[in-house]
Design a protein around this motif. Sequence first.
Motif, PDB file in Angstrom:
ATOM      1  N   PHE A 558       0.846  -1.193   0.000  1.00  0.00           N
ATOM      2  CA  PHE A 558       0.000   0.000   0.000  1.00  0.00           C
ATOM      3  C   PHE A 558       0.881   1.242   0.000  1.00  0.00           C
ATOM      4  CE2 PHE A 558      -2.463  -3.290   2.079  1.00  0.00           C
ATOM      5  CZ  PHE A 558      -3.712  -3.170   1.492  1.00  0.00           C
ATOM      6  N   ASN A 559       0.481   2.249  -0.776  1.00  0.00           N
ATOM      7  CA  ASN A 559       1.148   3.553  -0.721  1.00  0.00           C
ATOM      8  C   ASN A 559       0.617   4.313   0.478  1.00  0.00           C
ATOM      9  OD1 ASN A 559       2.790   3.673  -3.267  1.00  0.00           O
ATOM     10  ND2 ASN A 559       0.783   3.255  -4.166  1.00  0.00           N
ATOM     11  N   VAL A 560       1.512   4.694   1.391  1.00  0.00           N
ATOM     12  CA  VAL A 560       1.107   5.364   2.629  1.00  0.00           C
ATOM     13  C   VAL A 560       1.949   6.614   2.805  1.00  0.00           C
ATOM     14  CG1 VAL A 560       0.892   5.158   5.134  1.00  0.00           C
ATOM     15  CG2 VAL A 560       0.441   3.176   3.680  1.00  0.00           C
ATOM     16  N   SER A 561       1.302   7.738   3.118  1.00  0.00           N
ATOM     17  CA  SER A 561       2.039   8.977   3.372  1.00  0.00           C
ATOM     18  C   SER A 561       2.600   8.949   4.786  1.00  0.00           C
ATOM     19  CB  SER A 561       1.125  10.191   3.198  1.00  0.00           C
ATOM     20  OG  SER A 561       0.143  10.207   4.221  1.00  0.00           O
ATOM     21  N   LEU A 588       6.640   3.954   1.334  1.00  0.00           N
ATOM     22  CA  LEU A 588       6.811   5.365   1.670  1.00  0.00           C
ATOM     23  C   LEU A 588       7.639   6.040   0.589  1.00  0.00           C
ATOM     24  CD1 LEU A 588       7.724   5.024   5.458  1.00  0.00           C
ATOM     25  CD2 LEU A 588       5.467   5.202   4.428  1.00  0.00           C
ATOM     26  N   LEU A 589       7.220   7.223   0.163  1.00  0.00           N
ATOM     27  CA  LEU A 589       7.979   7.958  -0.850  1.00  0.00           C
ATOM     28  C   LEU A 589       9.382   8.266  -0.350  1.00  0.00           C
ATOM     29  CD1 LEU A 589       5.315  10.505  -2.128  1.00  0.00           C
ATOM     30  CD2 LEU A 589       6.172   8.492  -3.315  1.00  0.00           C
ATOM     31  N   GLU A 590      10.363   8.229  -1.273  1.00  0.00           N
ATOM     32  CA  GLU A 590      11.740   8.507  -0.875  1.00  0.00           C
ATOM     33  C   GLU A 590      11.880   9.914  -0.302  1.00  0.00           C
ATOM     34  OE1 GLU A 590      16.248   9.037  -2.579  1.00  0.00           O
ATOM     35  OE2 GLU A 590      14.571   8.953  -3.962  1.00  0.00           O
ATOM     36  N   ILE A 613       4.465  -5.201  10.011  1.00  0.00           N
ATOM     37  CA  ILE A 613       4.325  -4.591   8.693  1.00  0.00           C
ATOM     38  C   ILE A 613       5.709  -4.197   8.175  1.00  0.00           C
ATOM     39  CG2 ILE A 613       3.266  -2.689   7.419  1.00  0.00           C
ATOM     40  CD1 ILE A 613       1.212  -2.550   9.771  1.00  0.00           C
ATOM     41  N   ASP A 614       5.988  -4.534   6.915  1.00  0.00           N
ATOM     42  CA  ASP A 614       7.272  -4.172   6.304  1.00  0.00           C
ATOM     43  C   ASP A 614       7.223  -2.759   5.726  1.00  0.00           C
ATOM     44  OD1 ASP A 614       8.522  -6.511   6.936  1.00  0.00           O
ATOM     45  OD2 ASP A 614       8.138  -7.482   5.002  1.00  0.00           O
ATOM     46  N   ILE A 615       8.414  -2.166   5.543  1.00  0.00           N
ATOM     47  CA  ILE A 615       8.548  -0.832   4.954  1.00  0.00           C
ATOM     48  C   ILE A 615       9.361  -0.943   3.664  1.00  0.00           C
ATOM     49  CG2 ILE A 615       9.467   1.503   5.266  1.00  0.00           C
ATOM     50  CD1 ILE A 615       7.127   0.910   7.049  1.00  0.00           C
ATOM     51  N   GLU A 616       8.862  -0.321   2.585  1.00  0.00           N
ATOM     52  CA  GLU A 616       9.619  -0.194   1.347  1.00  0.00           C
ATOM     53  C   GLU A 616       9.696   1.290   0.975  1.00  0.00           C
ATOM     54  OE1 GLU A 616       7.964  -2.589  -1.734  1.00  0.00           O
ATOM     55  OE2 GLU A 616       8.418  -4.495  -0.728  1.00  0.00           O
ATOM     56  N   ILE A 617      10.765   1.684   0.305  1.00  0.00           N
ATOM     57  CA  ILE A 617      10.933   3.063  -0.149  1.00  0.00           C
ATOM     58  C   ILE A 617      10.513   3.137  -1.616  1.00  0.00           C
ATOM     59  CG2 ILE A 617      12.508   4.991  -0.435  1.00  0.00           C
ATOM     60  CD1 ILE A 617      11.950   4.166   2.458  1.00  0.00           C
ATOM     61  N   ASP A 618       9.471   3.917  -1.887  1.00  0.00           N
ATOM     62  CA  ASP A 618       8.920   4.034  -3.240  1.00  0.00           C
ATOM     63  C   ASP A 618       9.617   5.172  -3.996  1.00  0.00           C
ATOM     64  OD1 ASP A 618       7.322   3.447  -5.353  1.00  0.00           O
ATOM     65  OD2 ASP A 618       5.543   4.472  -4.589  1.00  0.00           O
ATOM     66  N   ASP A 619       9.645   5.056  -5.318  1.00  0.00           N
ATOM     67  CA  ASP A 619      10.231   6.089  -6.196  1.00  0.00           C
ATOM     68  C   ASP A 619      11.669   6.417  -5.803  1.00  0.00           C
ATOM     69  OD1 ASP A 619       7.826   6.155  -7.466  1.00  0.00           O
ATOM     70  OD2 ASP A 619       7.116   7.986  -6.516  1.00  0.00           O
ATOM     71  N   PHE A 620      12.435   5.381  -5.430  1.00  0.00           N
ATOM     72  CA  PHE A 620      13.810   5.642  -5.001  1.00  0.00           C
ATOM     73  C   PHE A 620      14.626   6.151  -6.189  1.00  0.00           C
ATOM     74  CE2 PHE A 620      18.197   4.625  -3.912  1.00  0.00           C
ATOM     75  CZ  PHE A 620      18.264   5.138  -2.628  1.00  0.00           C
ATOM     76  N   GLY A 621      15.448   7.169  -5.914  1.00  0.00           N
ATOM     77  CA  GLY A 621      16.241   7.785  -6.958  1.00  0.00           C
ATOM     78  C   GLY A 621      15.712   9.132  -7.367  1.00  0.00           C
ATOM     79  N   LEU A 638      13.926  -1.349  -1.834  1.00  0.00           N
ATOM     80  CA  LEU A 638      13.918  -0.071  -2.536  1.00  0.00           C
ATOM     81  C   LEU A 638      13.200  -0.273  -3.866  1.00  0.00           C
ATOM     82  CD1 LEU A 638      17.639   1.102  -2.065  1.00  0.00           C
ATOM     83  CD2 LEU A 638      15.661   1.664  -0.641  1.00  0.00           C
ATOM     84  N   LYS A 639      12.185   0.569  -4.145  1.00  0.00           N
ATOM     85  CA  LYS A 639      11.496   0.515  -5.432  1.00  0.00           C
ATOM     86  C   LYS A 639      12.111   1.591  -6.321  1.00  0.00           C
ATOM     87  CE  LYS A 639       7.305  -0.592  -6.043  1.00  0.00           C
ATOM     88  NZ  LYS A 639       5.828  -0.576  -6.168  1.00  0.00           N
TER      89      LYS A 639
END
Length: 720
Positions: A558-561, A588-590, A613-621, A638-639
């Motif tokens: 899920f995309n979460v702010s 979470l957005l980078e 719950i796991d954490i991933e970094i979205d839009d990395f870079g 990292l996404k």
Amino acid sequence: LEAARLAGERLNTLADNAPGALFIFLISPDGRFELPYFSAKLPALMGLSRAEIEADASALMTRVAPDHIRALRQAIAASRRGLTPFEMRLRVCRPEGGFRSVLVASLPFSREDGTVVWYGNVFDITDRLDAERRAAEAAEEGRRVHERLSSVAMIAPVGLYEFRRQADGSIDFPYTTPKFEDIMGLTREEIDMRGGDVLRRIDPEDLPHVLASIEDSARDLTLWSQRFRIRHPERGLIWLSGASAPRRQEDGTILWAGALHDVTGDVQREAELRQAHRLAEAMRAENERQALHDGLTGLPNRRFYDRVLSSRIEAARAGQGPRDCVLIRIDLDHFKYVNDTLGHEAGDRVLIRVAEVLRQMLRAVDFVARIGGDEFSILLGPDMNQDNARELVERVQGALSRPLTYEGRLCRFGASFGIAHTGDITELGAELQLFADAALYRAKEGGRNRMEFFTAELHRNILNDRRIAVELHEALERDEFEPFFQPQIAAEDGRLVGAETLLRWRHPEKGLLSPDDFMHVAEQLRIVPEIDRIMMRKTRSALARWQDQGLVLPKISFNVSSGRMHDPDVVSLARSMAGGGTKVTFELLESILVEEESDAFRFHLDQIREAGIDIEIDDFGSGHASIIGVMEIAPKALKIDRRIVRPVACDMRSRNLVRAIIEIAETLGIATVAEGVETEEQAKILRGVGCQVLQGYLFSHPLDEGDFLAFTRADLKKRA
């Protein structure tokens, strides 16, 4: 004989005047009762005449309470058998006095013929028992009161007390704490001695009102609360505030339990505040003029600006002023950076510089105001148009571009301008500000340090956003938001390893809409949290239905702010999905790594991980996050931003950048996901540089619940 007679008389006199009644009682071997002797007090104690007792000793039994008869006979029988002392409390009923309590005690002796003789006495103990009962009740009440109050009294900064008014109107203070005694200027002994006169310490002017309030509280059993003055023997006139709660006792006594507080200092401060308020009111008229200007820049402030704009609109509607109007909104660029790097004094110098420039560039008929921290508004005089506004803004931009130094350091800043013009302000009114704000927003979005004019297109966008706002509320009521799912594929073997949940709005007229079409309005309406909850609840239901049909999804994302990731509802819904073999991940957005570097943010991350719950970094870079930031967050994956992934097949720099990101992730023990994969060539290159998970149109567009299930089944058949 005379001596014997005299001795007998003396003994009878002593017996008749003894505290109780003396008696001799016997039972013959055949069970016959006799009372050969009894003193003069026995008949009165038992409510019988001497003649009645002498005629039949068993008449005494008729005065004993019926519920005591059986126990009395058993006690007499036991004393007769064992020749043991007899003692018993009895209730006797006397014709003239009701029930009385007596204590009978005697010693038995046996004669040679088998007769048993008791020598004893009878005492009236009614008054003693009543006194004992009252003493026990008083002691118990005292114990309860003491336990209740002593724990509070030890730490209370106020004087605690109990105030009692008897049914006859007399009053006393049965309990007080040392603090109460200190406040009143009385010892405990003086309080006991004075009783109700303690209230005489109250100032004569306040006493009648205090007494009247006590009467009101006693009558209605309502909370008593008063502020009054007393004459303290050492401190003079002081102010006290008291409050207590009354309760009525069974005997009609009313007992108040409460607290007393010295509020002399508060009263003095209140008097000072009233005086200050009077002075402030006296100066208000003069201050009103000064209040219309900003203290730092000297420009008119927001209040003055609102008045001028309102007056201009009203004058135009009344036909007493110009109908055309040009409004320019200004917002400084990178002003926060100046404050953060050079300090607030440098920021103040910037604001003063801007104010000076605006004063120099404007005419007397123009009006400029500082309406916020780094925001300014300009109302141009009559007969001005967009070309005039453009010329003015260009001159202001040129003046602001000149270097400004603070303590030898260069302050770099710019400004964005939003310009709205109307030929008839009576049609728009205050809405002209909304148009100027929309133009300013576009200027800042377009790169800052530039100007934008309000156009028909912007107007259409505003109208469209208003329409979307109405439709969004209707969409919530009609349940039109749906989760769609885009598969995530293992790069190595092509198996399904998860899915990202994506929001879609099934609009009744426009069809399926993506968040880009409406989310900016949803954020303004502050309904994003409700939409997030709907998506998570529906996703939870979809997971359950898939499991019933044999599909266990390894991971759901899920995309979460950052502002929503610690929402208890969001965390609770995610936790409820994390069963049955499905792992829940928050993306979470980078940019959050750059913007959120607080202890509270890290605390919320820890709470999320504790919830499983796991954490991933979205839009990395795309967000320029530091490696240290990634290490501190320690995400699961990292996404890689799709803008980096898209050119990997034709741009060696992009390919090298992706390889570098993957190497960093491997060094930190973090997985990588490439999003936006659309071609086999991209997938091959990403697989070759070590990317672990792929996501994009090459594998599938986002799918609704049913299509996603069909996709997984088709994939299983293909792989079989």
